[in-house]
Motif scaffolding. Sequence first.
Motif, PDB file in Angstrom:
ATOM      1  N   ALA A  48       4.131 -20.107   2.583  1.00  0.00           N
ATOM      2  CA  ALA A  48       4.082 -18.652   2.490  1.00  0.00           C
ATOM      3  C   ALA A  48       5.112 -18.058   3.438  1.00  0.00           C
ATOM      4  CB  ALA A  48       2.685 -18.129   2.822  1.00  0.00           C
ATOM      5  N   VAL A  49       5.590 -16.879   3.071  1.00  0.00           N
ATOM      6  CA  VAL A  49       6.560 -16.160   3.900  1.00  0.00           C
ATOM      7  C   VAL A  49       6.159 -14.693   3.936  1.00  0.00           C
ATOM      8  CG1 VAL A  49       8.461 -17.738   3.381  1.00  0.00           C
ATOM      9  CG2 VAL A  49       8.074 -15.776   1.888  1.00  0.00           C
ATOM     10  N   GLY A  50       6.593 -13.995   4.977  1.00  0.00           N
ATOM     11  CA  GLY A  50       6.330 -12.570   5.061  1.00  0.00           C
ATOM     12  C   GLY A  50       5.382 -12.221   6.187  1.00  0.00           C
ATOM     13  N   THR A  51       4.657 -11.126   6.011  1.00  0.00           N
ATOM     14  CA  THR A  51       3.708 -10.663   7.028  1.00  0.00           C
ATOM     15  C   THR A  51       2.361 -10.377   6.369  1.00  0.00           C
ATOM     16  OG1 THR A  51       3.282  -8.982   8.738  1.00  0.00           O
ATOM     17  CG2 THR A  51       4.592  -8.276   6.834  1.00  0.00           C
ATOM     18  N   TRP A  52       1.312 -10.965   6.912  1.00  0.00           N
ATOM     19  CA  TRP A  52      -0.033 -10.930   6.331  1.00  0.00           C
ATOM     20  C   TRP A  52      -0.883  -9.910   7.081  1.00  0.00           C
ATOM     21  CZ3 TRP A  52      -4.711 -13.062   8.611  1.00  0.00           C
ATOM     22  CH2 TRP A  52      -5.801 -13.091   7.733  1.00  0.00           C
ATOM     23  N   GLN A  53      -1.436  -8.960   6.334  1.00  0.00           N
ATOM     24  CA  GLN A  53      -2.326  -7.936   6.888  1.00  0.00           C
ATOM     25  C   GLN A  53      -1.762  -7.285   8.156  1.00  0.00           C
ATOM     26  OE1 GLN A  53      -6.346  -9.435   7.313  1.00  0.00           O
ATOM     27  NE2 GLN A  53      -6.579  -9.720   5.106  1.00  0.00           N
ATOM     28  N   PRO A  54      -0.543  -6.744   8.071  1.00  0.00           N
ATOM     29  CA  PRO A  54       0.004  -6.069   9.258  1.00  0.00           C
ATOM     30  C   PRO A  54      -0.822  -4.834   9.609  1.00  0.00           C
ATOM     31  CG  PRO A  54       1.339  -5.596   7.318  1.00  0.00           C
ATOM     32  CD  PRO A  54       0.355  -6.649   6.909  1.00  0.00           C
ATOM     33  N   ASP A  55      -0.769  -4.446  10.877  1.00  0.00           N
ATOM     34  CA  ASP A  55      -1.469  -3.243  11.319  1.00  0.00           C
ATOM     35  C   ASP A  55      -0.868  -1.999  10.660  1.00  0.00           C
ATOM     36  OD1 ASP A  55      -3.189  -4.680  12.924  1.00  0.00           O
ATOM     37  OD2 ASP A  55      -1.925  -4.503  14.715  1.00  0.00           O
ATOM     38  N   ARG A  56      -1.518  -0.869  10.876  1.00  0.00           N
ATOM     39  CA  ARG A  56      -1.137   0.367  10.185  1.00  0.00           C
ATOM     40  C   ARG A  56       0.327   0.758  10.420  1.00  0.00           C
ATOM     41  NH1 ARG A  56      -4.330   5.701  11.853  1.00  0.00           N
ATOM     42  NH2 ARG A  56      -3.201   5.226  13.793  1.00  0.00           N
ATOM     43  N   ASP A  57       0.775   0.722  11.672  1.00  0.00           N
ATOM     44  CA  ASP A  57       2.137   1.173  11.976  1.00  0.00           C
ATOM     45  C   ASP A  57       3.206   0.277  11.355  1.00  0.00           C
ATOM     46  OD1 ASP A  57       1.087   3.330  13.285  1.00  0.00           O
ATOM     47  OD2 ASP A  57       1.428   2.556  15.311  1.00  0.00           O
TER      48      ASP A  57
ATOM     49  N   GLU B  83       6.033 -16.340  -5.567  1.00  0.00           N
ATOM     50  CA  GLU B  83       5.397 -15.191  -6.199  1.00  0.00           C
ATOM     51  C   GLU B  83       4.806 -14.304  -5.110  1.00  0.00           C
ATOM     52  OE1 GLU B  83       2.512 -15.977  -9.157  1.00  0.00           O
ATOM     53  OE2 GLU B  83       3.835 -17.182 -10.428  1.00  0.00           O
ATOM     54  N   LEU B  84       5.031 -12.996  -5.235  1.00  0.00           N
ATOM     55  CA  LEU B  84       4.424 -12.079  -4.283  1.00  0.00           C
ATOM     56  C   LEU B  84       2.903 -12.124  -4.435  1.00  0.00           C
ATOM     57  CD1 LEU B  84       6.838  -9.032  -4.564  1.00  0.00           C
ATOM     58  CD2 LEU B  84       6.700 -10.690  -2.712  1.00  0.00           C
ATOM     59  N   ALA B  85       2.206 -12.031  -3.319  1.00  0.00           N
ATOM     60  CA  ALA B  85       0.752 -12.198  -3.329  1.00  0.00           C
ATOM     61  C   ALA B  85       0.131 -11.227  -2.329  1.00  0.00           C
ATOM     62  CB  ALA B  85       0.393 -13.642  -2.986  1.00  0.00           C
ATOM     63  N   GLY B  86      -1.178 -11.369  -2.127  1.00  0.00           N
ATOM     64  CA  GLY B  86      -1.879 -10.519  -1.171  1.00  0.00           C
ATOM     65  C   GLY B  86      -2.624  -9.383  -1.838  1.00  0.00           C
TER      66      GLY B  86
ATOM     67  N   HIS C 127       9.219   4.922  -8.301  1.00  0.00           N
ATOM     68  CA  HIS C 127       9.384   3.788  -9.225  1.00  0.00           C
ATOM     69  C   HIS C 127       8.939   2.460  -8.610  1.00  0.00           C
ATOM     70  CE1 HIS C 127      13.109   3.548  -6.900  1.00  0.00           C
ATOM     71  NE2 HIS C 127      13.336   2.350  -7.389  1.00  0.00           N
ATOM     72  N   LEU C 128       8.747   2.425  -7.290  1.00  0.00           N
ATOM     73  CA  LEU C 128       8.242   1.206  -6.641  1.00  0.00           C
ATOM     74  C   LEU C 128       6.837   1.426  -6.068  1.00  0.00           C
ATOM     75  CD1 LEU C 128      11.420  -0.160  -4.809  1.00  0.00           C
ATOM     76  CD2 LEU C 128      10.377  -0.985  -6.923  1.00  0.00           C
ATOM     77  N   ILE C 129       6.087   2.322  -6.696  1.00  0.00           N
ATOM     78  CA  ILE C 129       4.766   2.651  -6.149  1.00  0.00           C
ATOM     79  C   ILE C 129       3.845   1.435  -6.101  1.00  0.00           C
ATOM     80  CG2 ILE C 129       3.720   3.376  -8.350  1.00  0.00           C
ATOM     81  CD1 ILE C 129       3.228   4.940  -4.819  1.00  0.00           C
ATOM     82  N   GLU C 130       3.989   0.520  -7.064  1.00  0.00           N
ATOM     83  CA  GLU C 130       3.142  -0.678  -7.040  1.00  0.00           C
ATOM     84  C   GLU C 130       3.458  -1.552  -5.824  1.00  0.00           C
ATOM     85  OE1 GLU C 130       0.465  -1.397  -8.873  1.00  0.00           O
ATOM     86  OE2 GLU C 130       0.772   0.614  -9.680  1.00  0.00           O
ATOM     87  N   GLU C 131       4.724  -1.541  -5.406  1.00  0.00           N
ATOM     88  CA  GLU C 131       5.094  -2.271  -4.194  1.00  0.00           C
ATOM     89  C   GLU C 131       4.584  -1.543  -2.949  1.00  0.00           C
ATOM     90  OE1 GLU C 131       6.510  -5.326  -4.173  1.00  0.00           O
ATOM     91  OE2 GLU C 131       6.180  -5.143  -6.337  1.00  0.00           O
ATOM     92  N   LEU C 132       4.629  -0.227  -2.982  1.00  0.00           N
ATOM     93  CA  LEU C 132       4.164   0.555  -1.833  1.00  0.00           C
ATOM     94  C   LEU C 132       2.657   0.455  -1.644  1.00  0.00           C
ATOM     95  CD1 LEU C 132       6.363   3.752  -2.367  1.00  0.00           C
ATOM     96  CD2 LEU C 132       6.749   1.882  -0.748  1.00  0.00           C
ATOM     97  N   LYS C 133       1.938   0.063  -2.696  1.00  0.00           N
ATOM     98  CA  LYS C 133       0.489  -0.118  -2.582  1.00  0.00           C
ATOM     99  C   LYS C 133       0.115  -1.389  -1.817  1.00  0.00           C
ATOM    100  CE  LYS C 133      -0.951   2.134  -6.933  1.00  0.00           C
ATOM    101  NZ  LYS C 133      -1.581   1.845  -8.247  1.00  0.00           N
ATOM    102  N   ARG C 134       1.075  -2.273  -1.607  1.00  0.00           N
ATOM    103  CA  ARG C 134       0.764  -3.556  -0.969  1.00  0.00           C
ATOM    104  C   ARG C 134       0.220  -3.365   0.451  1.00  0.00           C
ATOM    105  NH1 ARG C 134       2.188  -7.781  -3.920  1.00  0.00           N
ATOM    106  NH2 ARG C 134       3.741  -7.468  -5.553  1.00  0.00           N
ATOM    107  N   LYS C 135      -0.819  -4.145   0.771  1.00  0.00           N
ATOM    108  CA  LYS C 135      -1.341  -4.203   2.140  1.00  0.00           C
ATOM    109  C   LYS C 135      -0.839  -5.467   2.847  1.00  0.00           C
ATOM    110  CE  LYS C 135      -5.772  -3.122   2.465  1.00  0.00           C
ATOM    111  NZ  LYS C 135      -7.219  -3.161   2.106  1.00  0.00           N
ATOM    112  N   ASP C 136      -0.393  -6.430   2.057  1.00  0.00           N
ATOM    113  CA  ASP C 136       0.258  -7.645   2.563  1.00  0.00           C
ATOM    114  C   ASP C 136       1.648  -7.695   1.956  1.00  0.00           C
ATOM    115  OD1 ASP C 136      -2.197  -8.963   3.768  1.00  0.00           O
ATOM    116  OD2 ASP C 136      -2.821  -8.889   1.672  1.00  0.00           O
TER     117      ASP C 136
END
Length: 227
Positions: free
Chosen positions: A118-127, A157-160, A175-184
Amino acid sequence: MFNHFEPSLLKFLKDLQANNNRDWFNDHKQQYEDHVRLPALAFIEQMDQWIRLISPHYEASPKKVGGSLMRIYRDVRFSKNKLPYKTNLGIQFRHEVGKDVHAPGFYLHIAADEIFLAVGTWQPDRDPLAAIRDHIVTKPGPYLDAIEHEPFTQFYELAGTKLTRPPKGYDKEHHLIEELKRKDFIAICSLQESDLYQPDFCKMVASRFGRAQPFQKFICEALGLRF
């Protein structure tokens, strides 16, 4: 020098899954050391050279405690699940400023029923989460390039988790609202058990991590971190 993992690693994890209690673990603690922790630390040490090539600002730390190897002991204080041990091996090569599992990182997960990178950031804080969303709004092109270029999508594959509604303060028609909904902001690369036993396992892992460089770089830029 580490070459690859052995089948004894998964055997121990399967046995632990069937006997997840302190008495059994204490009776088999030497097996844990020999078949899980020592090989994992050797893998981490061997990965150091590769991680530095991917980014000099990520770390492979082979310390027994507080390094890249995640604890096998579960924190059961606030969990309904009171089983004392994790039944997976978790290794995270996190950013040099990262203090915990929520930091940007490269991750290896080995369990009896699932093996993946896995790569990226998992459950980052609000800021930091808001910073990533804002960076996507500001630079949608580089973000799309990072998640859509073929070297990445061939394996990841993007996950979370996601919000069900658009986050407050963002255009719901974006147009990227589905990406902006991500929490992970994580992506998963599935592995086979046989991959663990290949003599070039470290090189293969490094190659897969390397394909996620643009994705990790984008997250680092969003958070004001060096990549």
